[in-house]
Design a protein around this motif. Structure first.
Motif, mmCIF file in Angstrom:
data_model
loop_
_atom_site.group_PDB
_atom_site.id
_atom_site.type_symbol
_atom_site.label_atom_id
_atom_site.label_comp_id
_atom_site.label_asym_id
_atom_site.label_seq_id
_atom_site.Cartn_x
_atom_site.Cartn_y
_atom_site.Cartn_z
ATOM 1 N N THR A 33 -5.190 -3.145 -5.523
ATOM 2 C CA THR A 33 -5.496 -4.396 -4.823
ATOM 3 C C THR A 33 -4.231 -5.021 -4.247
ATOM 4 O OG1 THR A 33 -7.337 -4.754 -6.346
ATOM 5 C CG2 THR A 33 -6.628 -6.629 -5.036
ATOM 6 N N ARG A 34 -3.111 -4.950 -4.990
ATOM 7 C CA ARG A 34 -1.861 -5.506 -4.456
ATOM 8 C C ARG A 34 -1.442 -4.766 -3.192
ATOM 9 N NH1 ARG A 34 -0.428 -5.679 -9.902
ATOM 10 N NH2 ARG A 34 0.855 -3.794 -9.681
ATOM 11 N N PHE A 35 -1.677 -3.444 -3.209
ATOM 12 C CA PHE A 35 -1.368 -2.691 -1.986
ATOM 13 C C PHE A 35 -2.281 -3.133 -0.844
ATOM 14 C CE2 PHE A 35 -2.545 0.886 0.794
ATOM 15 C CZ PHE A 35 -1.355 0.971 1.498
ATOM 16 N N ALA A 36 -3.568 -3.350 -1.140
ATOM 17 C CA ALA A 36 -4.498 -3.801 -0.095
ATOM 18 C C ALA A 36 -4.053 -5.144 0.476
ATOM 19 C CB ALA A 36 -5.911 -3.908 -0.661
ATOM 20 N N ASP A 37 -3.607 -6.055 -0.410
ATOM 21 C CA ASP A 37 -3.116 -7.351 0.076
ATOM 22 C C ASP A 37 -1.920 -7.159 1.004
ATOM 23 O OD1 ASP A 37 -5.035 -8.538 -1.447
ATOM 24 O OD2 ASP A 37 -3.678 -9.545 -2.833
ATOM 25 N N ALA A 38 -0.974 -6.303 0.601
ATOM 26 C CA ALA A 38 0.224 -6.089 1.414
ATOM 27 C C ALA A 38 -0.146 -5.476 2.755
ATOM 28 C CB ALA A 38 1.202 -5.175 0.665
ATOM 29 N N ALA A 39 -1.081 -4.490 2.724
ATOM 30 C CA ALA A 39 -1.511 -3.856 3.970
ATOM 31 C C ALA A 39 -2.207 -4.864 4.876
ATOM 32 C CB ALA A 39 -2.448 -2.681 3.649
ATOM 33 N N ILE A 79 -6.477 -1.884 13.010
ATOM 34 C CA ILE A 79 -5.204 -1.401 12.461
ATOM 35 C C ILE A 79 -5.430 -0.744 11.103
ATOM 36 C CG2 ILE A 79 -3.000 -2.196 11.485
ATOM 37 C CD1 ILE A 79 -3.007 -4.327 13.782
ATOM 38 N N LEU A 80 -6.313 -1.308 10.297
ATOM 39 C CA LEU A 80 -6.514 -0.790 8.941
ATOM 40 C C LEU A 80 -7.433 0.428 8.888
ATOM 41 C CD1 LEU A 80 -6.883 -4.151 6.987
ATOM 42 C CD2 LEU A 80 -4.964 -2.548 6.859
ATOM 43 N N GLN A 81 -8.452 0.478 9.741
ATOM 44 C CA GLN A 81 -9.453 1.529 9.540
ATOM 45 C C GLN A 81 -9.507 2.585 10.635
ATOM 46 O OE1 GLN A 81 -13.166 -0.573 9.159
ATOM 47 N NE2 GLN A 81 -13.337 -1.046 11.332
ATOM 48 N N ASP A 82 -8.850 2.359 11.790
ATOM 49 C CA ASP A 82 -8.859 3.402 12.811
ATOM 50 C C ASP A 82 -8.028 4.588 12.336
ATOM 51 O OD1 ASP A 82 -10.386 1.755 14.308
ATOM 52 O OD2 ASP A 82 -8.831 1.220 15.768
ATOM 53 N N ARG A 83 -8.550 5.784 12.535
ATOM 54 C CA ARG A 83 -7.863 6.985 12.060
ATOM 55 C C ARG A 83 -6.788 7.432 13.063
ATOM 56 N NH1 ARG A 83 -10.149 9.686 7.752
ATOM 57 N NH2 ARG A 83 -12.095 8.761 7.009
ATOM 58 N N THR A 84 -5.647 7.838 12.520
ATOM 59 C CA THR A 84 -4.559 8.436 13.303
ATOM 60 C C THR A 84 -4.228 9.778 12.655
ATOM 61 O OG1 THR A 84 -2.723 7.590 11.955
ATOM 62 C CG2 THR A 84 -3.652 6.091 13.621
ATOM 63 N N GLY A 85 -3.169 10.396 13.098
ATOM 64 C CA GLY A 85 -2.738 11.649 12.482
ATOM 65 C C GLY A 85 -2.390 11.493 11.018
ATOM 66 N N GLU A 86 -2.087 10.272 10.611
ATOM 67 C CA GLU A 86 -1.743 9.999 9.216
ATOM 68 C C GLU A 86 -2.954 9.507 8.414
ATOM 69 O OE1 GLU A 86 1.024 10.670 7.775
ATOM 70 O OE2 GLU A 86 2.193 11.218 9.548
ATOM 71 N N GLY A 87 -4.145 9.546 9.027
ATOM 72 C CA GLY A 87 -5.336 9.075 8.302
ATOM 73 C C GLY A 87 -5.622 7.616 8.598
ATOM 74 N N VAL A 116 -6.005 3.420 6.505
ATOM 75 C CA VAL A 116 -5.533 2.639 5.364
ATOM 76 C C VAL A 116 -6.730 2.210 4.499
ATOM 77 C CG1 VAL A 116 -4.076 0.720 4.601
ATOM 78 C CG2 VAL A 116 -3.660 1.802 6.822
ATOM 79 N N PHE A 117 -7.579 1.361 5.030
ATOM 80 C CA PHE A 117 -8.791 0.913 4.319
ATOM 81 C C PHE A 117 -9.943 0.788 5.320
ATOM 82 C CE2 PHE A 117 -5.669 -0.808 1.300
ATOM 83 C CZ PHE A 117 -6.235 -0.407 0.097
ATOM 84 N N ARG A 118 -11.136 1.140 4.862
ATOM 85 C CA ARG A 118 -12.328 0.751 5.614
ATOM 86 C C ARG A 118 -12.530 -0.750 5.398
ATOM 87 N NH1 ARG A 118 -13.478 5.953 3.595
ATOM 88 N NH2 ARG A 118 -13.740 4.969 1.560
ATOM 89 N N VAL A 119 -12.848 -1.449 6.469
ATOM 90 C CA VAL A 119 -12.954 -2.905 6.419
ATOM 91 C C VAL A 119 -14.421 -3.307 6.603
ATOM 92 C CG1 VAL A 119 -12.279 -5.079 7.505
ATOM 93 C CG2 VAL A 119 -10.627 -3.195 7.320
#
Length: 871
Positions: free
Chosen positions: A22-28, A109-117, A119-122
């Motif tokens: 969750t702390r990572f989600a907050d930071a992201a 920014i959080l859920q669109d996929r790039t070559g790196e995958g 971050v979170f589904r929103v």
């Protein structure tokens, strides 16, 4: 990866692992907000510091993110709010459009996929009324929503609310204003019942063979994670208003607080806490494999063993037994919480409509109920829960609907036509303005709800009338609504002439709407026969005719002054024979007589023809003109002497003269059904009735009459052929043939004192008692009459006149067969064919018993209005 290693290695416990995620989600989330603001800097007057780049704009974390309880593959549930006046925007930039675009950028920014995958589904759907609000919601609009239509499940969701990114001070003020919505100090019984319903909508676990580890849904299934969360949240909502110490955002902390305050036993708290940790650990391990957003254990032994080993149990049998034991423990404790309360599931399974997304078990339940589009049904019910219709716009209405919804769906499924029935019920329910009273009535009388839903399935015509005028349902509040149909008696005060012409018109329309609904519902319920319904519809027409005749006379007297004379309204057709159905019109004519040939009205000096012509026109208007209360009847005056060519009102002398020399056989046929529906005095009613009977008993040539009847029937067959198999009236052997037979026999035997009855069934019975025709033929006519009248009465209540019963739901065809006393629809068609053939033969055999006249000559053209006379 780091969190997974610490979790699997036992370095971190459940709380530490979920808090790290969750702390990572907050930071992201904070980074995404900062990046999104910088991408729109051309619209911003001044970007704030890194921890608050957009003053007046903040993100609220909800669900597991709000409670620091994220799992490995969680969506993050967030809602975004803003203060339009606080946003530092360039001149001309519209705050709502900017705030929405910024929210979309954050999510992208959080859920669109790039070559790196990714971050979170929103998930932004926990915001107020997500189907009709933008992605970012103004603070004032959000507060108004929660205060007016916020639901208890939304209160439960807001327990975990916390500011995760953006303007913390602005967000804190917003959450502070929400506290009275979330934590209510005083809860009435209905509110507590609705909070309990959050839990009770889930099918209660019963310790049976349905529970198994293969395929077990660890989150949503029986005994799963959500049951622990709902156990805690319902208690928090009920108790937290008076006990702030119970308001923790974290499930296990709140459970400990409930146990510490004595509201949950230490044993129950220990069982639920242990099971919660186990289920969350299993959920994490299922998600670690392939980074899948899953909450289910695999059905494959091989795949499930991988999870067992990650859990630390290499023996699959012991692992499966542990899973089932854990689920049963939760189910047992969950079931104890509100033991003995009303269930809100269905016999088909779980029905959960809280939240903003479809519950998988609920969708499965709706599929078992045979809905073709269960997602659409779930969305409709959620919309009703959101107060989008008047019936659920109040808090009390929504609380009642929580209890009513599963009962409605059960009743809809029981009809065998769930899709069309639910659509018709939706039309009706959406139009209700008195939702609390009607829902309370349905909850108190479940059989009544089942009947109304059955009407929706079987009787679209009645359903449409009910949908257009839902207030008609108020009549159900009368204890006498389901009593046997009896005459209405005296004219209600609201319809009296003293109430005023327009008031009487409106009152008659309300009365007819409610009474016709009562009759129709009893026909559909099988508590009223066709004959009883016909009598009741005719009695209703008599009341309306009587009330509006008096009102029309008073209105004409008000305009032109009183007239020295008498008037009567004569009912013909189905109204005269008291065989009306839900779609019958009124065939009428008016008789009048002045006290002297030169009599005039007191004020305007109108002669008799003018006065009673105006009276008749006012009566037609009163009976047929639409008002704010709707329509009443179609009125047809074509059966009067000379039809549309003559005066609209008929003097006593003109009637006598016309039927003494000009009337044709078809007009005498119609006259057999003439009945005095209202008269200005009882004495004039008797005179008018006597005059009609005298004309019917005048000598006539039986052979000439038989020839005319045959010609009339052949003309009708050419000019008005039946519309199809279900045209009970015009088809060979249908109602017209039987009416002709009964009317013909009465006409030829009346001069010798034979019986005269307006009602066809009564006429056939009287003719049989008098032995005026072969009993077998009369029996064939009576049998065909009863069968087709029963079906006609049912179908006129149930479906539109031009509708095809073969295209209606099978349940209606089953009811038709039941009414006819046969086993199924095929047998019904066969019975109709047999009865009609027998009736057709009977008519022509009766006509053939009278030899043709030696010189029949040419039969006069009966004309279209005479065709109408036997409709």
């Amino acid at each position: 990866m780091l969190t997974a290693l610490c979790d699997l290695g036992g370095i971190w416990d459940l709380d530490q692992a979920t808090a790290a995620l969750t702390r990572f989600a907050d930071a992201a989330l904070r980074a995404a907000l900062s990046l999104a603001v910088r991408s729109m800097e051309g619209r911003v007057a001044a970007i704030g510091p890194a921890d608050n780049p957009m003053p007046g704009y903040f993100v609220v974390a909800l669900g597991k993110m709000g409670g620091f309880e994220l799992n490995y593959s969680s969506d993050i549930d967030i809602s975004i709010f803003f203060d339009p006046d606080a946003l530092p925007l360039q001149p001309g930039v519209e705050p709502q459009a900017f705030a929405t675009r910024l929210a979309q950028a954050i999510a992208g920014i959080l859920q669109d996929r790039t070559g790196e995958g990714y971050v979170f589904r929103v998930d932004l759907r926990l915001r107020p009324d997500p189907l009709s609000t933008p992605a970012a919601v103004p603070i004032d609009q959000a507060l108004e929503y929660y205060e007016s239509v916020g639901q208890n499940w939304e209160r439960a969701a807001m327990i975990k609310a916390r500011i995760a990114a953006g303007d913390g001070a602005c967000g804190a003020r917003f959450l502070a204003e929400l506290q009275p919505f979330i934590w209510r100090r005083n809860l009435d019984f209905a509110a507590i019942a609705d909070i309990h319903s959050i839990k009770r909508q889930i099918q209660e676990l019963r310790p049976d063979a349905r529970l198994a580890a293969p395929g077990a849904d660890l989150k949503l299934g029986p005994g799963g994670i959500r049951e622990v969360e709902f156990f805690v949240q319902t208690q928090q909502l009920i108790l937290g208003g008076r006990h702030p110490g119970l308001r923790s955002t974290r499930t296990l902390d709140a459970l400990r607080a409930l146990a510490g305050a004595g509201y949950v036993s230490e044993a129950a708290a220990a069982d639920l806490a242990g099971a919660y940790r186990t289920l969350r650990a299993l959920e994490h391990r299922a998600q670690m494999i392939g980074d899948e957003q899953t909450h289910r254990l695999p059905t494959s032994d091989r795949e499930r063993r991988r999870i067992a080993v990650l859990f630390g149990e290499p023996d699959l049998r012991r692992f499966d037994a542990m899973v089932v034991r854990t689920l049963k423990t939760v189910g047992r404790r969950y079931g104890e919480l509100f033991a003995g309360e009303e269930p809100l599931s269905s016999r088909f399974g779980s029905l959960v409509f809280t939240g903003v997304e479809d519950d998988p078990q609920t969708i499965a339940t709706l599929r078992r109920m045979k809905f073709s589009d269960p997602h659409a049904v779930a969305a409709t019910i959620r919309a009703w829960h959101h107060g989008r219709i008047p019936a659920t716009r109040t808090e009390r209405g929504r609380e009642l609907f929580t209890r009513l919804a599963p009962r409605v769906l059960d009743a809809v499924a029981a009809t065998g036509a769930p899709d069309v029935t639910f659509e018709r019920f939706g039309d009706f329910f959406s139009g209700l303005q008195v939702g609390v009273q009607v829902q309370s009535l349905f909850l108190a009388q479940p059989k009544l709800l089942e009947l109304i839903v059955r009407v929706m399935a079987l009787a679209p015509a009645l359903a449409r009338r009910l949908s257009r005028r839902p207030a008609t349902l108020d009549a159900l509040l009368d204890p006498a609504f389901f009593a046997p149909l009896a005459p209405l008696g005296t004219i209600p005060a609201a319809l009296s002439a003293t109430a005023g012409f327009e008031t009487a018109m409106d009152g008659a329309r309300r009365l007819r709407r409610e009474r016709a609904f009562q009759i129709g519902l009893q026909v559909m319920a099988g508590t009223a026969s066709a004959a009883q319904a016909g009598e009741a519809f005719a009695d209703l027409a008599d009341i309306c005719i009587g009330a509006l005749s008096a009102a029309a006379l008073a209105e004409v007297e008000r305009q032109g002054g009183a007239f020295p004379g008498e008037v009567a309204v004569v009912a013909l057709g189905k109204c005269g024979s008291r065989e009306m159905n839900a779609g019958s019109d009124l065939d009428l004519m008016t008789f009048y007589e002045a006290t002297s040939p030169d009599a005039v009205s007191r004020d305007k000096g109108w002669a008799a023809g003018t006065f009673y012509g105006r009276y008749t026109q006012r009566l037609i208007t009163a009976l047929s003109a639409p008002t704010a209360e709707g329509e009443l009847y179609d009125v047809d005056m074509q059966l009067r002497p000379s039809g549309t060519q003559g005066p609209v009102a008929v003097s006593f002398a003109a009637f006598d003269h016309y039927y003494a020399g000009e009337a044709e056989t078809w007009e005498y046929l119609a006259l057999t059904r003439a009945r005095i529906a209202w008269a200005s005095s009882p004495a004039f009613a008797q005179r008018a009735a006597a005059a009609i009977e005298a004309k019917l008993r005048a000598p006539r040539d039986p052979a000439r009459t038989a020839a005319d009847v045959r010609a009339m029937r052949e003309l009708m067959a050419r000019e008005r052929p039946p519309s199809g198999f279900w045209d009970f009236k015009l088809i060979d052997g249908g109602l017209v043939d039987i009416e002709f037979a009964a009317q013909f026999l009465q006409l030829i035997h009346a001069p010798a004192g034979g019986p005269l009855r307006q009602n066809t069934a009564e006429a056939l019975e009287a003719l049989a008692e008098a032995r005026l025709a072969p009993p077998g033929l009369l029996a064939d006519l009576a049998g065909a009459w009863r069968l087709q009248q029963d079906l006609s009465q049912l179908l006129r209540v149930a479906i539109a006149r031009d509708a095809d019963p073969d295209q209606e739901p099978s349940a209606l065809r089953t009811l038709m067969a039941k009414v006819a006393g046969v086993r199924d629809h095929r047998a019904l068609r066969a019975a109709l064919i047999r009865r009609r053939q027998a009736a057709r033969r009977a008519l022509y055999k009766l006509l053939e018993t009278i030899p043709l006249p030696a010189h029949p000559g040419e039969s006069r053209d009966p004309g279209r209005k005479r065709l109408k006379g036997n409709s």
